[in-house]
Design a protein around this motif. Structure first.
Motif, mmCIF file in Angstrom:
data_model
loop_
_atom_site.group_PDB
_atom_site.id
_atom_site.type_symbol
_atom_site.label_atom_id
_atom_site.label_comp_id
_atom_site.label_asym_id
_atom_site.label_seq_id
_atom_site.Cartn_x
_atom_site.Cartn_y
_atom_site.Cartn_z
ATOM 1 N N LYS A 1 0.631 -1.174 0.010
ATOM 2 C CA LYS A 1 0.303 0.110 -0.132
ATOM 3 C C LYS A 1 1.031 0.806 0.221
ATOM 4 N N ASP A 2 2.038 0.948 0.444
ATOM 5 C CA ASP A 2 2.617 2.642 0.834
ATOM 6 C C ASP A 2 3.397 2.722 -0.338
ATOM 7 N N ARG A 3 4.186 1.871 -0.385
ATOM 8 C CA ARG A 3 4.741 1.987 -2.330
ATOM 9 C C ARG A 3 3.850 2.768 -3.144
ATOM 10 N N ILE A 4 2.231 1.405 -3.135
ATOM 11 C CA ILE A 4 1.511 1.989 -4.254
ATOM 12 C C ILE A 4 1.292 3.854 -4.171
ATOM 13 N N GLU A 5 0.917 3.864 -3.001
ATOM 14 C CA GLU A 5 0.848 5.389 -2.427
ATOM 15 C C GLU A 5 2.157 6.258 -3.066
ATOM 16 N N GLY A 6 3.266 5.989 -3.010
ATOM 17 C CA GLY A 6 4.108 6.705 -3.439
ATOM 18 C C GLY A 6 4.391 7.016 -4.690
ATOM 19 N N TRP A 7 3.782 6.101 -5.721
ATOM 20 C CA TRP A 7 3.877 5.608 -7.108
ATOM 21 C C TRP A 7 3.065 6.838 -7.994
ATOM 22 N N GLN A 8 1.563 6.792 -6.911
ATOM 23 C CA GLN A 8 0.424 7.589 -7.474
ATOM 24 C C GLN A 8 0.754 8.797 -7.153
ATOM 25 N N ALA A 9 1.350 8.690 -5.848
ATOM 26 C CA ALA A 9 2.088 10.695 -5.964
ATOM 27 C C ALA A 9 2.780 10.743 -6.619
ATOM 28 N N ALA A 10 3.946 10.989 -7.395
ATOM 29 C CA ALA A 10 5.368 11.227 -8.124
ATOM 30 C C ALA A 10 4.386 10.803 -9.829
ATOM 31 N N LEU A 11 3.238 10.486 -9.765
ATOM 32 C CA LEU A 11 2.587 9.952 -11.181
ATOM 33 C C LEU A 11 1.763 11.720 -11.208
ATOM 34 N N ALA A 12 0.527 11.823 -10.310
ATOM 35 C CA ALA A 12 -0.296 12.854 -10.243
ATOM 36 C C ALA A 12 0.406 14.178 -10.057
ATOM 37 N N GLU A 13 1.850 14.023 -9.764
ATOM 38 C CA GLU A 13 2.884 15.677 -9.371
ATOM 39 C C GLU A 13 2.888 15.817 -10.452
ATOM 40 N N HIS A 14 3.599 14.988 -11.612
ATOM 41 C CA HIS A 14 4.592 15.124 -12.730
ATOM 42 C C HIS A 14 3.229 14.935 -13.856
ATOM 43 N N GLY A 15 1.575 14.879 -13.938
ATOM 44 C CA GLY A 15 0.455 14.829 -14.579
ATOM 45 C C GLY A 15 0.128 14.289 -15.774
ATOM 46 N N ALA A 16 1.144 12.499 -15.057
ATOM 47 C CA ALA A 16 0.912 11.089 -16.121
ATOM 48 C C ALA A 16 -0.160 10.571 -15.880
ATOM 49 N N HIS A 17 -0.337 9.508 -16.470
ATOM 50 C CA HIS A 17 -2.132 8.689 -16.261
ATOM 51 C C HIS A 17 -1.681 7.701 -15.469
ATOM 52 N N GLU A 18 -2.101 7.045 -14.687
ATOM 53 C CA GLU A 18 -1.804 5.935 -14.046
ATOM 54 C C GLU A 18 -2.325 4.668 -14.587
ATOM 55 N N PRO A 19 -1.375 3.541 -15.073
ATOM 56 C CA PRO A 19 -2.161 3.181 -16.074
ATOM 57 C C PRO A 19 -2.043 1.580 -14.773
ATOM 58 N N PRO A 20 -2.805 0.468 -15.136
ATOM 59 C CA PRO A 20 -3.212 -0.214 -14.401
ATOM 60 C C PRO A 20 -2.277 -0.993 -13.727
ATOM 61 N N LEU A 21 -2.998 -1.687 -12.085
ATOM 62 C CA LEU A 21 -1.353 -2.066 -11.258
ATOM 63 C C LEU A 21 -1.313 -3.572 -11.962
ATOM 64 N N LEU A 22 -0.260 -4.278 -11.625
ATOM 65 C CA LEU A 22 -0.404 -5.402 -11.764
ATOM 66 C C LEU A 22 0.174 -5.925 -10.514
ATOM 67 N N ASN A 23 0.349 -6.715 -9.917
ATOM 68 C CA ASN A 23 0.669 -8.209 -8.331
ATOM 69 C C ASN A 23 1.381 -8.866 -8.618
ATOM 70 N N GLY A 24 2.557 -9.011 -7.759
ATOM 71 C CA GLY A 24 3.763 -10.172 -7.527
ATOM 72 C C GLY A 24 3.344 -10.755 -6.144
ATOM 73 N N ASP A 25 4.432 -11.253 -5.972
ATOM 74 C CA ASP A 25 4.662 -11.817 -4.110
ATOM 75 C C ASP A 25 6.000 -11.690 -3.579
ATOM 76 N N TRP A 26 7.029 -10.878 -4.542
ATOM 77 C CA TRP A 26 8.526 -10.705 -4.681
ATOM 78 C C TRP A 26 8.931 -11.451 -4.650
ATOM 79 N N SER A 27 8.861 -12.916 -4.834
ATOM 80 C CA SER A 27 9.746 -13.468 -5.932
ATOM 81 C C SER A 27 10.221 -13.255 -6.957
ATOM 82 N N ALA A 28 11.353 -13.682 -7.927
ATOM 83 C CA ALA A 28 11.201 -13.292 -8.827
ATOM 84 C C ALA A 28 10.634 -13.635 -10.103
ATOM 85 N N ALA A 29 10.637 -15.450 -9.484
ATOM 86 C CA ALA A 29 8.668 -15.603 -10.479
ATOM 87 C C ALA A 29 7.498 -14.839 -11.033
ATOM 88 N N SER A 30 6.758 -14.141 -10.150
ATOM 89 C CA SER A 30 6.008 -13.627 -10.313
ATOM 90 C C SER A 30 6.127 -12.066 -11.271
#
Length: 354
Positions: free
Chosen positions: A204-233
């Motif tokens: 959640k924290d990392r998503i919010e930081g990513w969203q804040a940077a995009l909003a500040e730069h006026g960039a559109h927000e692409p759909p999220l992908l979720n992994g499980d921390w592993s290299a395989a994901s």
């Protein structure tokens, strides 16, 4: 039975529930007696101590706690994983606790199960710890427990009531924002995000930081992908993104996922960083030696652990004093060869006009 004599040493060690049963009191009263807390009658205190002596229940721990008021030990509730981030934080917690002159007791928990956390906390309290550090990144619901010693929550909001709580951030939002801004400053129109598991606070924290940077730069927000921390994901996410030619920058919420992502992109013929730039998260030093070396943001594990333990010890040793202001952890972006300007800007007219 003569107190302390004749107990079968092969039988299971007595627990607080056994003491409570023999003394005719609640487990809460047993805990209050061993932690030398108020609101316990003299009669109840005598019965608890007599039952503890009869059963052989942690007499040494209880005696030290009652004699000094403190055991100079801290308990840690940590997620049972060998992942780089959680393991590194635990290492630095241990160093900070020992440097503060306290002993350390660690109990690992399974995937944020509230019952597992309750059991871990009860076990630590039975050992008479003076304070608790919660390094648990997942809590599936409110923990139904009140803890009567100060508690430090590292990188997560309080999930139960305590005598005194201390919260210290590891700066995940600021780090995620810095990672995203690095890619936007290179000229990428937007940044895709490969997030961690949905139930983690860190996700959640990392998503919010990513969203804040995009909003500040006026960039559109692409759909999220979720992994499980592993290299395989990360590899699975890379395969999904590789076919989209509009993807030129990806911020992965973990270094291992970033490495899997890069492998999938390169397998699909997408060069890194020539076609797609990738930034990781954590600062695992191993990934300075992959190809290409990974740009990442380094989590301030040592700084967060030391600041948190400093405040927790202050709360224990000066219970009536106001807590000092927590220092903000540093933000460190480690730029390596996995990031570059997007293809159209590299060496062309658009690059020269920015």
């Amino acid at each position: 039975m003569t107190p302390g004599v004749g107990r079968d040493v092969t039988s299971p060690a007595p627990r607080s529930a056994d003491v409570a049963r023999v003394a005719g009191v609640s487990r809460k009263t047993v805990s209050r007696v061993f932690n030398d807390e108020p609101y316990v009658s003299d009669d109840a205190r005598r019965r608890v101590l007599a039952a503890a002596e009869e059963l052989g229940y942690r007499l040494n721990h209880a005696a030290r706690a009652l004699a000094s008021g403190r055991t100079r030990s801290l308990g840690v509730v940590a997620l049972g994983t060998a992942g780089y981030g959680t393991a590194s934080l635990l290492v630095h917690i241990e160093q900070a606790v020992r440097d503060a002159g306290y002993a350390l007791r660690v109990i690992n928990t399974p995937d944020g199960d509230p019952n597992g956390i309750v059991g871990a906390l009860e076990s630590l309290l039975e050992q008479g710890v003076d304070g608790v550090v919660v390094s648990e990144p997942i809590v599936k619901g409110e923990v139904p427990l009140r803890v009567d010693v100060p508690v430090l929550f590292l990188g997560a909001p309080p999930s139960f009531t305590a005598t005194r709580t201390v919260s210290v951030s590891v700066g995940a939002r600021a780090l995620a924002r810095a990672a995203t801004e690095h890619l936007l400053d290179l000229g990428h129109e937007t940044v895709h995000h490969l997030a961690g598991p949905r139930q983690w606070y860190a996700t959640k924290d990392r998503i919010e930081g990513w969203q804040a940077a995009l909003a500040e730069h006026g960039a559109h927000e692409p759909p999220l992908l979720n992994g499980d921390w592993s290299a395989a994901s990360g590899y699975a996410a890379g395969r999904a993104l590789a076919s989209d030619s509009s993807v030129t920058a990806v911020f992965a919420a973990g270094d291992e996922m970033a490495i899997g992502l890069i492998h999938a992109l390169r397998e699909a013929g997408r060069r890194v960083p020539e076609d797609v730039s990738v930034v990781g998260f954590d600062g695992n030093p191993v990934f300075a030696y992959v190809s290409p070396p990974l740009t990442t943001v380094r989590q301030p594990f040592e700084a967060a652990a030391r600041e948190g333990v400093r405040l927790l010890v202050h709360a224990i040793e000066q219970p009536d004093a106001e807590l000092p202001q927590a220092e903000e952890p540093p933000v460190e972006l480690v730029v390596r060869a996995s990031t570059a300007p997007p293809p159209l800007r590299r060496g062309g007219p658009l690059l020269r006009t920015t």
